[in-house]
Design an enzyme around this catalytic site. Sequence first.
Site, PDB file in Angstrom:
ATOM      1  N   ASP A  11       6.419  -4.987  -8.758  1.00  0.00           N
ATOM      2  CA  ASP A  11       6.908  -5.720  -7.574  1.00  0.00           C
ATOM      3  C   ASP A  11       6.692  -7.240  -7.582  1.00  0.00           C
ATOM      4  O   ASP A  11       6.275  -7.811  -6.566  1.00  0.00           O
ATOM      5  CB  ASP A  11       6.263  -5.144  -6.304  1.00  0.00           C
ATOM      6  CG  ASP A  11       6.590  -3.680  -6.069  1.00  0.00           C
ATOM      7  OD1 ASP A  11       7.263  -3.076  -6.932  1.00  0.00           O
ATOM      8  OD2 ASP A  11       6.174  -3.127  -5.044  1.00  0.00           O
ATOM      9  N   LYS A  97      11.943   1.505  -5.443  1.00  0.00           N
ATOM     10  CA  LYS A  97      11.256   2.432  -4.538  1.00  0.00           C
ATOM     11  C   LYS A  97      11.380   1.946  -3.103  1.00  0.00           C
ATOM     12  O   LYS A  97      11.719   0.790  -2.857  1.00  0.00           O
ATOM     13  CB  LYS A  97       9.775   2.555  -4.932  1.00  0.00           C
ATOM     14  CG  LYS A  97       9.028   1.254  -4.803  1.00  0.00           C
ATOM     15  CD  LYS A  97       7.613   1.377  -5.332  1.00  0.00           C
ATOM     16  CE  LYS A  97       6.975   0.014  -5.468  1.00  0.00           C
ATOM     17  NZ  LYS A  97       6.895  -0.734  -4.201  1.00  0.00           N
ATOM     18  N   CYS A 141       0.757  -1.496  -3.624  1.00  0.00           N
ATOM     19  CA  CYS A 141       1.495  -0.806  -4.684  1.00  0.00           C
ATOM     20  C   CYS A 141       0.721  -0.681  -5.983  1.00  0.00           C
ATOM     21  O   CYS A 141       0.842   0.334  -6.674  1.00  0.00           O
ATOM     22  CB  CYS A 141       2.842  -1.473  -4.899  1.00  0.00           C
ATOM     23  SG  CYS A 141       3.989  -1.000  -3.600  1.00  0.00           S
TER      24      CYS A 141
HETATM   25  C1  VGL Z   1       3.994  -3.446  -0.906  1.00  0.00           C
HETATM   26  C2  VGL Z   1       3.429  -3.705   1.297  1.00  0.00           C
HETATM   27  C3  VGL Z   1       4.662  -3.247   1.680  1.00  0.00           C
HETATM   28  C4  VGL Z   1       3.613  -3.613  -2.353  1.00  0.00           C
HETATM   29  C5  VGL Z   1       5.224  -2.971  -0.545  1.00  0.00           C
HETATM   30  O1  VGL Z   1       4.520  -3.690  -3.203  1.00  0.00           O
HETATM   31  O2  VGL Z   1       2.397  -3.677  -2.636  1.00  0.00           O
HETATM   32  N1  VGL Z   1       3.100  -3.806   0.006  1.00  0.00           N
HETATM   33  N2  VGL Z   1       5.552  -2.886   0.747  1.00  0.00           N
END
Ligand code: VGL
Length: 200
Positions: A11, A97, A141
């Site tokens: 991410d 995702k 994540c």
């Molecule tokens: C994430 C918070 C909300 C992440 C994703 O990728 O860690 N954190 N959505």
Amino acid sequence: MGQRAALLVVDVQNDFCPGGALGVPHGDAIIPRTNRTIALFQRRSLPVIFTRDWHPKVTKHFKEFGGAWPPHCIQGTKGARFHSDLEIPKGAIVLSKGMDPEVDSYSGFQAFTENGRDLESALHELGVDELFICGLATDYCVRATTLDGLRRGMTVRVLRDAIRGVEVKPGDSEMAVKEMRANGAHLLESRGLAKILPKA
Ligand code: VGL
Ligand code: ZN
């Protein structure tokens, strides 16, 4: 028999970098190290895999609909794009995702390729049983993906200088690191990886 390693970059998207909708403090600071690590895995002919958060506009993941977060990484927006400094090799595997509006998920093991293949089967096909993980965010994540990998019996090594946390509460990242380690994850620096990384 050695294990086959892969790099999983979690991410590294605009919305998780400073100025983004859910900016991780100094999230972009990991990018140079991440790029060097990507290049190293490529030189060793080891797989490099990327995940991205990829949400619909309406999802229980967002505050407005019962979740915890401001809207972020909405499919097709600039915020959902990978950071432009991230060096994504040609042919890299990308999994998305967070598409299910009913599910509040964080783990890369709940991510899918364009063809609907999940991470576990992609890793299986590549013969990978050792994951090196870097990216954002440590306390969400990265944490969830690491714990899921360990649960599946994989060796998981987290690059501690190439992760950063959201820190909704101060100390969340440190707690996540302790939890990952307590569950069997190895923490190491990306620097010096060249010496210990096996050849493909
Ligand atoms: C994430 C918070 C909300 C992440 C994703 O990728 O860690 N954190 N959505
Ligand atoms: Zn999200």
